[in-house]
Design an enzyme around this catalytic site. Structure first.
Site, PDB file in Angstrom:
ATOM      1  N   GLU A 154       0.819  -1.222   0.000  1.00  0.00           N
ATOM      2  CA  GLU A 154       0.000   0.000   0.000  1.00  0.00           C
ATOM      3  C   GLU A 154       0.853   1.273   0.000  1.00  0.00           C
ATOM      4  O   GLU A 154       0.808   2.072   0.942  1.00  0.00           O
ATOM      5  CB  GLU A 154      -0.972  -0.005   1.179  1.00  0.00           C
ATOM      6  CG  GLU A 154      -2.002  -1.101   1.072  1.00  0.00           C
ATOM      7  CD  GLU A 154      -3.115  -1.022   2.097  1.00  0.00           C
ATOM      8  OE1 GLU A 154      -2.911  -0.418   3.159  1.00  0.00           O
ATOM      9  OE2 GLU A 154      -4.190  -1.580   1.834  1.00  0.00           O
ATOM     10  N   GLU A 309      -6.435  -8.062  -1.117  1.00  0.00           N
ATOM     11  CA  GLU A 309      -6.856  -8.183   0.282  1.00  0.00           C
ATOM     12  C   GLU A 309      -8.348  -7.927   0.391  1.00  0.00           C
ATOM     13  O   GLU A 309      -8.894  -7.037  -0.265  1.00  0.00           O
ATOM     14  CB  GLU A 309      -6.159  -7.136   1.161  1.00  0.00           C
ATOM     15  CG  GLU A 309      -4.691  -7.317   1.374  1.00  0.00           C
ATOM     16  CD  GLU A 309      -4.123  -6.218   2.286  1.00  0.00           C
ATOM     17  OE1 GLU A 309      -4.886  -5.633   3.082  1.00  0.00           O
ATOM     18  OE2 GLU A 309      -2.927  -5.938   2.175  1.00  0.00           O
TER      19      GLU A 309
HETATM   20  C1  GLA Z   1      -4.280  -2.945   4.754  1.00  0.00           C
HETATM   21  C2  GLA Z   1      -2.888  -3.536   4.866  1.00  0.00           C
HETATM   22  C3  GLA Z   1      -2.834  -4.806   5.633  1.00  0.00           C
HETATM   23  C4  GLA Z   1      -3.736  -4.776   6.833  1.00  0.00           C
HETATM   24  C5  GLA Z   1      -5.135  -4.424   6.384  1.00  0.00           C
HETATM   25  C6  GLA Z   1      -6.143  -4.428   7.502  1.00  0.00           C
HETATM   26  O1  GLA Z   1      -4.968  -3.297   3.642  1.00  0.00           O
HETATM   27  O2  GLA Z   1      -2.286  -3.711   3.612  1.00  0.00           O
HETATM   28  O3  GLA Z   1      -1.504  -5.035   6.005  1.00  0.00           O
HETATM   29  O4  GLA Z   1      -3.290  -3.836   7.736  1.00  0.00           O
HETATM   30  O5  GLA Z   1      -5.124  -3.145   5.836  1.00  0.00           O
HETATM   31  O6  GLA Z   1      -7.435  -4.172   7.036  1.00  0.00           O
END
Ligand code: GLA
Ligand code: ZN
Length: 688
Positions: A154, A309
């Site tokens: 991210e 994710e």
């Molecule tokens: C983000 C991060 C993850 C985790 C999620 C939790 O997407 O990339 O590492 O912290 O949030 O929702």
């Protein structure tokens, strides 16, 4: 079509796996493999936050544990998405090298801790990351189990350190060549803000300069540039070892800190992290927003993408974290696939035992399989069973092999331009209230009628290509970046249908107001002159009368004068009662519509409903869909796969025309019953 994961061209099911948190518990690592198999998990993402284990001391590398994990996964038929660990720096490093820690807008440098908070400019951090990535690639890029690079995590945020400020000035010098050019572009004669030395330029911050919008915009452009530059460095490093392994980065949908469209060329595959807060408000609204975000992510490369994710149950970072109600996990997962995702991946496989994400949803809960009671174990949890259901659905699709290669092929596009969003947010007036949300909310309102009718939509930014679409919507396109007017003009001349709204064509890409009339450079195409815009307080209403129906108009009402356009709708009241509010102009072989007032979805649904029929825009199913039900289509060479999604907590029936089979069977169906939060997958046959 290009396979986005060529080494393992299958729909992926898996997610973030953090074995480094469990190295003290070998029995847990062993159980993980068995549980992955039981859930039909075919890939996991590892190494995302592993730096402290990969390089426990400066220059001392230990990859053996990771090699063991990747080997074991592979031996069990589970592929690896391998991350570069640059998302979180080890403590020894951030303590030793101050410059890698970010400086906040207030000028204070971060202390060690947290994550996603390194300086993208720092030569030290770049060197450390390059060396780590190179070594990882040397070790694993030719491993048969490694199918994809997950670059960092991210990417995001901003750093205000002296290195970043200097890089910003260099970037500006390359862009403007002279201070005079910069001063003109930024309109700095205003308030005596004229720059007489490059060294006077600082990033926009609340206790410094926030009134020069050209500066604000250029800073945001620079932040994207610098982030992409850092990402390219990571990409080039791993690709140098084995160019065959594609790279992705997990993006964040409508996150506005970066212009993701600029990421497209540097990535082989777009992936993203989606966390809709199901059930916390109207599920249909949530579904529409999530659908739209999937479409934006797909549109970055106009290719299938990966859902990197999602949570199998709840998140833990919102004010209230609700469990997914029965059915919702499969439905939300299939929604991603319906919009072009070739994966359903989770954060995270196993819930961490400590620290701030210990209550974030995961495939495997703390119950594990290690307590005294036979019933209190992972396989008996509702969440694990939900995940198994998704695993089974994806496995069936992989067995038939007819989903992976299908693609989303919209005939409608909405212009979503991140620079336009930044410019709208920066501008003061005409209506500042809740301004930051209004652009995306407006996009959603224009998107909604298509979602309701089961029509796929692309998003294009102003660097994009309009030529393949039948219908293009450009709501609130406040800024016309250079060249975009010509694209719109050509699109309409060649027979396209274009719709725009109030507050469009106001500024150029330097954020300087267009002189000579609005919409700047497009008055002949739309056949109107937008003279001024009224801003109404909350609760105050005007109305638009269109085809004998009255619709509420609120917040922003522009006064327009038709030049060549035909008036379709008029204002109901106030001093501009009876004046044009919706117009249509024939231009070249096409048509251009102008909607002068902000209205609810009602007017848009009626107007777009007519355009959908008139232009023959393809719907996934030619039927009336109940409210809260939609259908989305992925097209293949021999037919398409249709996903029918019910976001209601009640059962719904959808009547089907001829030519649909229940997916995976040869059973023809003429209607389907969808359970509450139910999903049906159909094959649409080309030959009936
Ligand atoms: C983000 C991060 C993850 C985790 C999620 C939790 O997407 O990339 O590492 O912290 O949030 O929702
Ligand atoms: Zn910095």
């Amino acid at each position: 079509m290009r396979a986005i994961t060529p080494k393992f061209p299958k729909l992926l099911h898996g997610g973030d796996y953090n074995p480094e948190q469990w190295l003290r518990y070998p029995e847990v690592l062993k159980a993980d493999i068995e549980l992955m198999k039981k859930a039909d998990i075919n890939c996991v993402s590892v190494g995302i936050f592993s730096w402290a284990h990969l390089e426990p001391q400066e220059g001392v590398y230990d990859f053996d544990w990771l090699a063991g994990i990747i080997d074991t996964l592979y031996a069990n038929g589970i592929y690896t998405v391998l991350a570069t660990p640059s998302g979180a720096k080890p403590l020894w490093m951030s303590e030793k090298y101050e410059e890698i820690r970010r400086v906040q807008a207030n000028g204070v440098r971060d202390l060690s801790g947290a994550r996603h908070n390194h300086c993208y400019t720092s030569p030290v951090y770049r060197e450390k990351v390059r060396e780590m990535d190179r070594r990882l690639a040397m070790c694993f890029a030719n491993h048969p189990g490694v199918i994809l690079w997950h670059l960092s995590n991210e990417y995001g945020g901003e750093c205000y350190c002296p290195l970043c400020q200097a890089a910003f000035r260099d970037w500006l010098r390359a862009k403007y060549k002279t201070l005079d050019n910069l001063n003109h572009a930024w309109w700095t004669d205003f308030w005596s803000h004229t720059y007489t030395d490059w060294a006077q330029i600082h990033a926009p911050v609340p206790n410094g300069e926030m009134n020069v919008h050209g500066l604000t915009l250029d800073w945001k452009r620079f932040v994207t540039h610098q982030t992409v530059d850092f990402m390219r460095m990571e990409r080039d490093t791993v690709k140098a070892v084995n160019p065959e392994i594609p790279v992705t980065a997990n993006l964040m949908g409508f996150y506005d800190g970066l212009d993701y469209f600029k990421f497209g060329p540097a990535l082989d595959v777009v992936s993203w992290d989606n966390y809709p807060q199901w059930h916390t408000t109207d599920n249909t609204e949530i579904a529409v927003f999530s659908a739209m975000a999937h479409d934006v992510m797909r549109s970055i490369k106009h290719e299938n993408f990966l859902l990197m994710e999602s949570t199998p149950s709840m998140t833990n970072w919102t004010p209230v974290s609700m469990l997914k109600r029965p059915g919702m996990h499969l439905l939300a997962s299939m929604q991603a696939v319906a919009h072009g995702s070739n994966s359903v991946q989770y954060f995270q496989f196993r819930k961490s035992r400590g620290s701030c994400e210990k209550f974030h949803g995961a495939v495997v809960d703390h119950v594990g399989n290690c307590g005294p009671y036979e019933f209190a174990k992972t396989e008996n949890t509702r969440v694990f069973k939900d995940v198994q259901q998704v695993g089974a659905a994806l496995k069936a699709m992989n067995a038939r092999g007819d989903v992976y290669d299908t693609a989303v092929r919209p005939e409608v596009a909405i212009v979503y331009d991140v620079e336009n969003r930044w410019a709208l947010d920066a501008a003061a007036g005409p209506r500042n209230k809740d301004k930051d949300e209004k652009y995306v909310e407006t996009l959603q309102n224009h998107y909604r009628p298509f979602w309701d009718q089961g029509i796929q939509v692309d998003f294009v930014d102003m660097d994009g290509d309009l030529s393949g679409y039948k219908l293009v919507l450009a709501p609130m396109l406040y800024m016309y970046r250079a060249g975009f007017e010509q694209k719109m003009r050509t699109f309409v001349e060649n027979g396209g249908t274009l719709v725009t709204t109030y507050w469009s064509g106001i500024v150029d890409e330097s954020d300087l107001c267009r002189l000579g009339g609005v919409p700047g450079g497009m008055m002949d195409v739309f056949g109107v002159w937008n003279e001024e815009i009224d801003s109404l307080p909350d609760g105050m209403r005007n109305g638009v009368v269109l085809d004998d129906r009255r619709y509420d108009a609120f917040e922003l009402c522009a006064r327009i004068h038709p030049i060549t356009a035909e008036v379709l709708g008029t204002y109901e009241k106030d001093f501009y009662a009876g004046e044009a509010a919706v117009t249509r102009n024939r231009f070249g072989r096409g048509t251009a519509y102008y909607i002068a007032a902000r209205t609810g979805v009602d007017l848009l649904a009626d107007l777009y409903g007519r355009l959908i029929s008139a232009l023959g825009i393809r719907r996934a199913i030619d039927t009336a869909l109940p409210a809260g039900v939609t259908a989305h289509e992925r097209c293949g060479a021999s037919g398409s796969i249709v996903f029918v999604e019910n976001y209601n907590d009640t059962e719904k029936t959808v009547l089907l025309p001829d030519g649909y089979e229940l997916y995976g069977t040869d059973q023809r169906v003429n209607s389907i019953k969808l359970k509450p939060f139910g999903i049906a997958v159909l094959s649409k046959l080309t030959k009936i």
